[in-house]
Write a protein that holds these residues in place. Structure first.
Motif, mmCIF file in Angstrom:
data_model
loop_
_atom_site.group_PDB
_atom_site.id
_atom_site.type_symbol
_atom_site.label_atom_id
_atom_site.label_comp_id
_atom_site.label_asym_id
_atom_site.label_seq_id
_atom_site.Cartn_x
_atom_site.Cartn_y
_atom_site.Cartn_z
ATOM 1 N N LYS A 1 -21.136 45.370 -39.532
ATOM 2 C CA LYS A 1 -21.907 44.769 -38.454
ATOM 3 C C LYS A 1 -23.099 45.612 -38.068
ATOM 4 C CE LYS A 1 -20.213 40.926 -37.041
ATOM 5 N NZ LYS A 1 -21.105 39.773 -36.947
ATOM 6 N N TYR A 2 -22.961 46.909 -38.186
ATOM 7 C CA TYR A 2 -23.999 47.800 -37.694
ATOM 8 C C TYR A 2 -23.959 49.080 -38.484
ATOM 9 C CZ TYR A 2 -26.260 51.090 -34.477
ATOM 10 O OH TYR A 2 -27.056 52.043 -33.927
ATOM 11 N N SER B 1 -24.106 40.738 -31.541
ATOM 12 C CA SER B 1 -22.926 40.240 -30.834
ATOM 13 C C SER B 1 -23.118 38.776 -30.431
ATOM 14 C CB SER B 1 -22.612 41.106 -29.619
ATOM 15 O OG SER B 1 -23.747 41.206 -28.810
ATOM 16 N N GLU C 1 -19.362 49.239 -29.346
ATOM 17 C CA GLU C 1 -20.753 49.618 -29.105
ATOM 18 C C GLU C 1 -20.853 50.608 -27.944
ATOM 19 O OE1 GLU C 1 -23.005 46.178 -27.988
ATOM 20 O OE2 GLU C 1 -24.350 47.465 -26.847
ATOM 21 N N MET D 1 -27.845 45.831 -31.363
ATOM 22 C CA MET D 1 -26.503 45.282 -31.482
ATOM 23 C C MET D 1 -26.281 44.067 -30.597
ATOM 24 S SD MET D 1 -24.009 48.351 -32.310
ATOM 25 C CE MET D 1 -24.086 49.148 -30.763
ATOM 26 N N THR E 1 -13.151 43.956 -29.546
ATOM 27 C CA THR E 1 -14.444 43.318 -29.337
ATOM 28 C C THR E 1 -15.545 44.279 -29.754
ATOM 29 O OG1 THR E 1 -14.514 44.170 -27.101
ATOM 30 C CG2 THR E 1 -13.677 41.943 -27.369
ATOM 31 N N ILE E 2 -16.666 43.716 -30.193
ATOM 32 C CA ILE E 2 -17.751 44.581 -30.657
ATOM 33 C C ILE E 2 -18.378 45.316 -29.475
ATOM 34 C CG2 ILE E 2 -19.631 42.903 -30.528
ATOM 35 C CD1 ILE E 2 -20.546 44.066 -33.267
ATOM 36 N N ILE F 1 -20.339 50.192 -37.649
ATOM 37 C CA ILE F 1 -19.279 49.351 -37.087
ATOM 38 C C ILE F 1 -18.900 48.333 -38.154
ATOM 39 C CG2 ILE F 1 -18.666 47.671 -35.320
ATOM 40 C CD1 ILE F 1 -20.496 49.098 -33.415
ATOM 41 N N GLU G 1 -22.138 36.825 -33.237
ATOM 42 C CA GLU G 1 -20.685 36.813 -33.298
ATOM 43 C C GLU G 1 -20.111 35.642 -32.474
ATOM 44 O OE1 GLU G 1 -18.766 38.450 -35.017
ATOM 45 O OE2 GLU G 1 -16.859 37.979 -34.040
ATOM 46 N N ARG H 1 -16.358 45.150 -39.335
ATOM 47 C CA ARG H 1 -15.451 44.112 -38.845
ATOM 48 C C ARG H 1 -14.430 43.760 -39.914
ATOM 49 N NH1 ARG H 1 -17.363 38.092 -38.456
ATOM 50 N NH2 ARG H 1 -16.685 38.299 -40.604
ATOM 51 N N TYR I 1 -12.722 45.774 -34.832
ATOM 52 C CA TYR I 1 -13.987 46.445 -35.134
ATOM 53 C C TYR I 1 -13.725 47.940 -35.249
ATOM 54 C CZ TYR I 1 -16.043 42.004 -33.975
ATOM 55 O OH TYR I 1 -16.369 40.681 -33.979
#
Lengths: 209, 315
Positions: free
Chosen positions: A80-81, A202, A138, A198, A133-134, A90, A205, A92, A8
């Motif tokens: 993702k964000y 996740s 974050e 978020m 990892t997200i 963010i 995810e 991926r 990420y």
């Protein structure tokens, strides 16, 4: 059970140029220019959507690495964000090819345009964190946003920050003004907002995995 | 600590330069070098074209150096490198032909060799030539700025990547410095992005991090030592001088406490001043006197007891 591993990328969109649509509107309010910190971390326009950013990255990868490079990353690439208010995203990518996407981001010099007629806006994509990892990405985003607000207060003083965000609100729309005041007031409201946004993602995810 | 050893200095455009410096500081660089380029004949008496301190305000976190780059096209010409190195912090050479590159590697006094990698070079890099330069402590510079702005439809970017990979192959990845050469703030990238770019060029993560950190620092320090120290080896870092104010203060306190005088003299002076003696008594002395007093008390008690015990026995 084999897991598909991802990276990420936490990306900051910075605006190094002073001339832009925002600079024009703010020049009327105070005579003193804003500190560089606030200028560089300007909010992005609301037209910037995750889909638009993803397409711009794909185009850039195609330009730099051709069909082969695009094929490698296209299955895993996902924005993702994206928060236009804080100019943070963010992204991926699969773990094997994240440097490809990172390189493409480094070579980007302007924001993706929603239509051909829209004016080009110069920007710099700075990758500030790569994580597995997200959640960690974050946390870093929240930490940086908090730090940026504190620094902006220290450098520019309370008044100038409010004036800047207020001026933007008039230009951008009601939603952005609300966010801006929240960020200027307590600094926590904006962050909570982000976290809520978020957490849902996740969860998505984990379901996918 | 991150270094960017090439920011072109333009005397006519201070506002853009100020913007670039602020942006570099924001991205996380600590030291930058402003670059003045001399092409053609080197003037007779050289003065620094870069004012120090700068005429505009710049971020306080940024350490600013002055650097001079000389275009090297005619090796027979006198370049007055010694004069230049006394005026500027870093001296770089930009050879344009293979002959000049060879001379720069083998003989000329400089700190950096900065080839223009955005054009197609008419020669290959030879490891034997470059290795001599590396042995002498000269670094090779890769400037990524022209590749990012990409003014001519990708040609400069292609050339940059091709030349950078060639240079990395020929030097085996040693002694490479990466800097921006950014004429606009838009061409600057953060340290992590630059490291990633270096990885894509084939430099490796560690070497990439060194290219904007340790290698750049060593180029800077070597230039400074060459200029300032004796024979490039001995340098006085701290001569042991005390600040003026501190010395005065010390003198005053010494006089008050009587430091630097003999103890007896201090005591005498204190007695003459009517100072209380017990105040100046040491702990040991106090203890001794307390013990003396106790013993005396005990003695008198014993004397009394003995007399009382003796009384009934006497009759």
């Amino acid at each position: 059970m084999v897991r598909i591993k991802h990276r990420y990328l936490l990306v900051h969109i910075l605006y190094p140029e002073t001339t832009g649509p925002n600079a024009k509107s703010t020049s009327s309010a105070p005579a003193k220019p804003f500190p560089h910190l606030i200028q560089f971390h300007r909010p992005s326009p609301n037209e910037l959507t995750p889909q638009l950013l993803a397409r711009a990255i794909r185009d850039q990868v195609l330009l730099l690495y051709g069909d082969y490079g695009l094929a490698l990353i296209s299955s895993s690439l996902n924005v993702k964000y994206l928060s236009p208010a804080t100019s943070t995203a963010i992204i991926r990518v699969s773990r094997d090819h994240f440097r490809l996407v990172w390189g493409a981001l480094s070579y980007m010099t302007d924001l993706p345009k929603p239509s051909k007629l829209a004016p080009t806006r110069a920007c710099v994509m700075q990758v500030v964190r790569v994580s597995g990892t997200i959640k960690k990405a974050e946390e870093e985003a929240v930490r940086r946003a908090r730090g940026a607000i504190l620094r902006a207060r220290r450098e520019g003083g309370e008044g100038s920050l409010d004036g800047f965000l207020g001026g933007l609100g008039g230009l951008g729309g009601d939603e952005e003004a609300g966010r801006g005041e929240g960020a200027g007031g307590t600094g926590d409201i904006g962050d909570e907002d982000e976290e809520d946004g978020m957490d849902g993602e996740s969860e998505d995810e984990t379901n996918e995995l | 600590m991150y270094y960017d050893l090439n920011v072109p200095y333009d005397a006519n455009n201070h506002s853009e330069l100020q913007q670039i410096l602020a942006f570099l500081a924001e991205l996380g660089y600590n030291t930058i070098a402003l670059n003045h380029t001399i092409s053609g004949k080197v003037p007779e008496n050289i003065t620094s074209q870069i004012p120090s301190p700068l005429p505009f305000s710049n971020p306080s976190s940024l350490h600013i150096l002055r650097r001079c780059t000389i275009h090297l096209s005619d090796p027979a010409q006198n370049h007055r490198l010694n004069h230049i190195s006394s005026v500027y912090d870093i001296v770089a050479l930009q050879p344009t032909t293979e002959k000049c590159l060879q001379l720069a590697c083998l003989g000329f006094e400089c700190d950096l060799i900065s080839l223009d990698l955005s054009i197609r070079l008419p020669f290959y890099f030879k490891h034997t030539t470059l290795a001599v330069a590396l042995e002498r402590g000269i670094k090779f510079e890769i400037c990524y700025g022209t590749g990012i702005l990409n003014g001519d439809g990708g040609a400069s970017r292609r050339n940059l990547i091709s030349n950078a990979t060639q240079l990395i192959r020929a030097t085996r990845g040693r002694g490479i410095v990466v800097s921006s050469e950014a004429k606009k703030a838009l061409a600057c990238r953060g340290p992590a992005d630059v490291i990633n770019m270096a990885v894509l060029w084939g430099l490796g993560q560690e070497r990439g991090a060194e290219a904007i950190g340790r290698e750049a620092r060593s180029a800077m320090m070597q230039a400074e030592l060459k200029r300032r120290s004796h024979a490039g080896v001995i340098d006085v870092v701290y001569g042991g001088e005390k600040p003026e104010g501190l010395a005065l203060e010390n003198k005053e306190t010494n006089a008050k406490q009587g430091k630097g005088k003999r103890k007896a003299e201090v005591l005498e002076s204190r007695i003459s001043e009517g100072d209380v003696l017990s105040k100046s008594m040491s702990k040991r002395e106090q203890k001794r006197q307390a013990k003396k007093a106790r013993l005396e008390v005990a003695k008198t008690h014993q004397g009394e007891n003995e007399s009382t015990h003796k009384d009934p026995a006497a009759p």
